[in-house]
Write a protein that holds these residues in place. Structure first.
Motif, short mmCIF file in Angstrom:
data_model
loop_
_atom_site.label_atom_id
_atom_site.label_comp_id
_atom_site.label_asym_id
_atom_site.label_seq_id
_atom_site.Cartn_x
_atom_site.Cartn_y
_atom_site.Cartn_z
N HIS A 50 31.17 -10.50 -6.05
CA HIS A 50 30.14 -9.49 -5.88
C HIS A 50 29.17 -9.41 -7.05
CE1 HIS A 50 33.19 -7.64 -8.43
NE2 HIS A 50 32.24 -6.83 -8.87
N ILE A 51 29.39 -10.14 -8.12
CA ILE A 51 28.68 -9.89 -9.37
C ILE A 51 27.18 -10.16 -9.28
CG2 ILE A 51 30.71 -10.31 -10.79
CD1 ILE A 51 29.63 -13.13 -11.30
N TRP A 52 26.74 -10.90 -8.28
CA TRP A 52 25.30 -11.19 -8.17
C TRP A 52 24.52 -10.04 -7.55
CZ3 TRP A 52 22.89 -10.97 -3.45
CH2 TRP A 52 23.69 -11.01 -2.32
N LEU A 53 25.19 -9.17 -6.79
CA LEU A 53 24.48 -8.18 -5.99
C LEU A 53 23.72 -7.14 -6.81
CD1 LEU A 53 23.90 -7.46 -3.05
CD2 LEU A 53 25.86 -5.93 -3.10
N PRO A 54 24.33 -6.49 -7.83
CA PRO A 54 23.56 -5.51 -8.61
C PRO A 54 22.37 -6.13 -9.32
CG PRO A 54 25.91 -5.25 -8.98
CD PRO A 54 25.75 -6.53 -8.24
N ASP A 55 22.55 -7.35 -9.84
CA ASP A 55 21.44 -8.00 -10.54
C ASP A 55 20.29 -8.36 -9.60
OD1 ASP A 55 23.25 -7.80 -12.54
OD2 ASP A 55 23.26 -9.90 -13.10
N ALA A 56 20.60 -8.51 -8.31
CA ALA A 56 19.56 -8.86 -7.34
C ALA A 56 18.53 -7.75 -7.18
CB ALA A 56 20.19 -9.18 -5.99
N MET A 57 18.79 -6.58 -7.77
CA MET A 57 17.84 -5.48 -7.72
C MET A 57 16.58 -5.75 -8.54
SD MET A 57 19.29 -3.37 -5.70
CE MET A 57 19.80 -4.91 -4.93
N GLU A 58 16.55 -6.87 -9.26
CA GLU A 58 15.36 -7.22 -10.05
C GLU A 58 14.18 -7.59 -9.16
OE1 GLU A 58 14.87 -6.98 -13.23
OE2 GLU A 58 16.90 -6.37 -13.76
N GLY A 59 14.42 -7.91 -7.91
CA GLY A 59 13.32 -8.20 -6.99
C GLY A 59 12.60 -6.93 -6.60
N PRO A 60 11.46 -7.05 -5.91
CA PRO A 60 10.75 -5.85 -5.43
C PRO A 60 11.66 -5.00 -4.56
CG PRO A 60 9.39 -7.83 -5.16
CD PRO A 60 10.76 -8.30 -5.56
N THR A 61 11.49 -3.69 -4.61
CA THR A 61 12.38 -2.77 -3.88
C THR A 61 12.40 -3.04 -2.37
OG1 THR A 61 12.03 -1.09 -5.58
CG2 THR A 61 12.94 -0.35 -3.48
#
Length: 643
Positions: A256-267
């Motif tokens: 799951h570790i990629w999911l929170p960091d994926a918030m760097e994209g546009p909302t």
């Protein structure tokens, strides 16, 4: 049966938008690129609804059972008379449901982005990437064979990489895109190996044929059920590896570790990835092969059950401590996906053994509405306050009444409060868990309470907490293109639970009535209300109560705030163990053995070349001399041999 040939337009229209906008959007069509991309997806939505209406209410049901329909098929690669890779489109209850959900949520995101992304330098490129992502997801859910789904599976990963890293000038966005891509690639390796194991023994890649051959055992399949590796049958290995691919894409523990960091994209991208597309692809994959999972070794479903339950609880605990609004919603997504997955793992023999299947897919359906709504509301809030941090918010209910109302509806839905949509699907999941595994049921109850707490912690922190709040500024709540999706999705979050889902999407295709929750719902609802009241007590008014509450939990709060240091563990394992024990020795072998061997061969070749290049002097006299010398040598040889 009607001609479904036009169904191919549903994924091809977003693809056409991607090609056109990718080639001409930035230079020639920048002003209308949003309209082109949104219009293409709108047509896909209309076609999806038309297909769904025709399938569910006209041609899909035969003798009371919904039958799969191959709407389009073309042979791509043929290996033998019995094995080929086809590009086909399958219509059955879950694929029809998914094309409606994916196209609808994508349209809402496209429409919202018209206002949210206005003024972006790469506006046309953004809509091109959205088109590619939508095409990939629609292709994935319509795929008629397991290798075709893998192709679109990887396209989803590629397009999500482009969207997460859209702001490529930000190092954090680039790192997040690479992290998501690399982590899911490891999981996809398991998926690919699982495909090879299943297709090798079933001698087919077609979903219908593969399911039929594994659910109706025959002598030629005895090998995969009897042969084992490490005491586990090959069928169990294949299904587990396929699930690992789904766990990576759906961001389940420990991938799951990629999911929170994926918030760097546009909302809006976060809404698209989290609501009903990329992260639910793993749930859809398990559901697609569910008849095989249901009749395989029960241990495989136990793995799915407990991975889902652990993911749901772990993410809920972490979400209670995060302060970034998008990261709270990201962990919320992980928790809800865990709910769906452990619902699929609750299968047991009996009349209502597949209740978890229907409940899990129902929650996927309702989750699409309220999770997309939560992320788009977060987009409006971020657009207003120019920050993701909850500490920079508070008191926004008066200046943002529409967003406030929609966000509240979404919070009530995800908390499982009746009559909002999440109540119906979540209660069915808990009922399935109660009948299958009491321990997982308790985890589900606890997670339900935590969900209500952290979502209303977020709600009170953003819209209450302090009086006055942030002034409306220049943005207000955005243009109509940002407000309309909120209203539409809020209506879905409120009403989607009343859809007769259990009569449309079931395990065996036959319509059935899901047992009512009734008195069973009292405990989950009361726990959810308790979580809401606790969040209101701590966060409705600005005080030091949250700090004191955090102090009560001490080390546990610190561990949850730092996400149980799972990222740090991965970093340690990667850098200290894998890099030092594998990377460094491999690099030494590459430099000293592989490169050394190649350099030695090159040196020998160079020396031989230096020794013989004098023969190519360019002087005719030398060539004549070499010619007659050769003749003399040959003459001596002939004389020696024949005398």
């Amino acid at each position: 049966m009607p001609n479904y040939a036009y169904i191919i337009l549903i994924p091809l229209l977003p693809l056409a938008a991607f090609v056109v906008l990718g080639l001409f959007g930035r230079k020639y069509l920048r002003g209308i690129s949003g309209v082109i991309g949104t219009g293409a997806v709108l047509i896909s939505v209309v076609l999806s609804l038309w297909v769904a209406y025709g399938y569910f209410f006209s041609v899909g049901k035969v003798d009371g059972v919904y039958q799969p329909v191959i709407a389009w098929k073309a042979v791509w690669l043929s290996f033998s008379p019995g094995l080929s890779i086809d590009m086909s489109i399958i219509l059955d209850p879950i694929s029809v449901m998914m094309i409606v959900v994916v196209s609808f949520v994508s349209f809402m995101v496209h429409l919202f982005s018209l206002g949210y992304m206005k003024g972006e330098e790469r506006f046309g490129t953004y809509y091109a990437f959205l088109g590619l992502f939508t095409f990939s997801m629609l292709g994935l859910v319509l795929s008629g064979n397991i290798f075709e789904i893998y192709i679109f599976w990887e396209l989803v990963g590629c397009s999500s990489f482009l969207l997460i890293g859209y702001y490529f000038d930000r190092p954090t966005a680039v790192a997040a895109a690479k992290k998501a891509f690399i982590v899911t690639r490891f999981a996809d390796l398991g998926f690919l190996i699982g495909i090879l194991i299943l297709s090798l023994h079933a001698e087919t890649l077609d979903f219908r044929t593969l399911i039929q051959r594994f659910t109706e055992p025959s002598p030629q399949l005895a090998g995969i059920t009897s042969a084992s590796f490490l005491g586990i049958s090959l069928l169990s290995w294949g299904l587990t590896l396929v699930f690992i691919g789904g766990a990576g894409k759906s961001a389940l523990f420990p991938l799951h570790i990629w999911l929170p960091d994926a918030m760097e994209g546009p909302t809006p991208v976060s809404a698209l990835i989290h609501a009903a597309t990329m992260v639910v692809a793993g749930v859809y994959l398990v559901a697609r092969l569910y008849p095989v999972y249901a009749l395989s070794d029960p241990a495989v479903l136990q793995v799915i059950l407990f991975v889902g339950a652990i993911s749901a609880l772990l993410a809920a605990v972490i979400a209670c401590t995060q302060t970034d609004i998008k990261r709270v919603l990201a962990y919320s997504t992980m928790s809800q996906i865990g709910y769906m997955m452990f619902a699929l793992g609750t299968f047991h023999s009996g009349e209502e053994g597949a209740l978890g299947y229907t409940a899990g897919m129902f929650h996927l359906f309702t989750h699409a509405f309220f999770k997309a709504l939560l992320f788009l509301c977060a987009g409006v809030i971020i657009h207003k306050v120019h920050s993701n941090e909850m500490r920079d918010m508070g008191g926004l209910r008066r200046s943002m009444p529409l967003t406030h109302g929609c966000f509240l509806i979404a919070c009530l839905a995800i908390a499982g409060i009746p009559p909002f949509s999440g109540f119906f699907s979540k209660e069915e999941i808990l009922l399935a868990a109660y009948r299958a595994n009491k321990f997982v049921y308790v985890i589900g109850l606890l997670t339900s309470c935590l969900t209500a707490f952290y979502m209303f912690r977020l709600y009170f922190s953003v819209f209450w907490w302090r009086e006055g709040g942030v002034s409306a500024g220049d943005h207000g709540e955005g243009p109509a293109s940002m407000k309309i999706p909120l209203v539409v999705l809020a209506a879905g979050a409120l009403l989607a639970g009343f859809v007769p889902f259990s009569r449309l999407v079931t395990f065996d295709g036959a319509a059935m009535d899901t047992p009512g929750v009734g008195v069973f719902a009292i405990a989950p609802v009361m726990l959810a209300i308790l979580g809401i009241l606790l969040a209101g007590y701590l966060y409705r008014k600005e005080s030091d109560r949250p700090r004191k509450a955090a102090g009560v939990f001490g080390v546990l709060y610190k561990l949850a705030y730092h996400k149980f240091y799972i990222d740090e563990i991965y970093s340690f394992v990667t850098k200290k163990i894998i890099f030092n024990l594998i990377g460094r020795p491999a690099a030494w072998i590459d430099r000293n053995i592989v490169d050394g061997l190649m350099n030695s061969l090159a040196g020998v070749t160079a020396r031989i070349s230096a020794g013989i290049k004098g023969f190519q002097s360019g002087r005719v006299q030398d060539y004549v001399l070499y010619f007659f010398a050769g003749i003399a040598v040959l003459a001596v040889l002939f004389i020696y041999i024949y005398t």
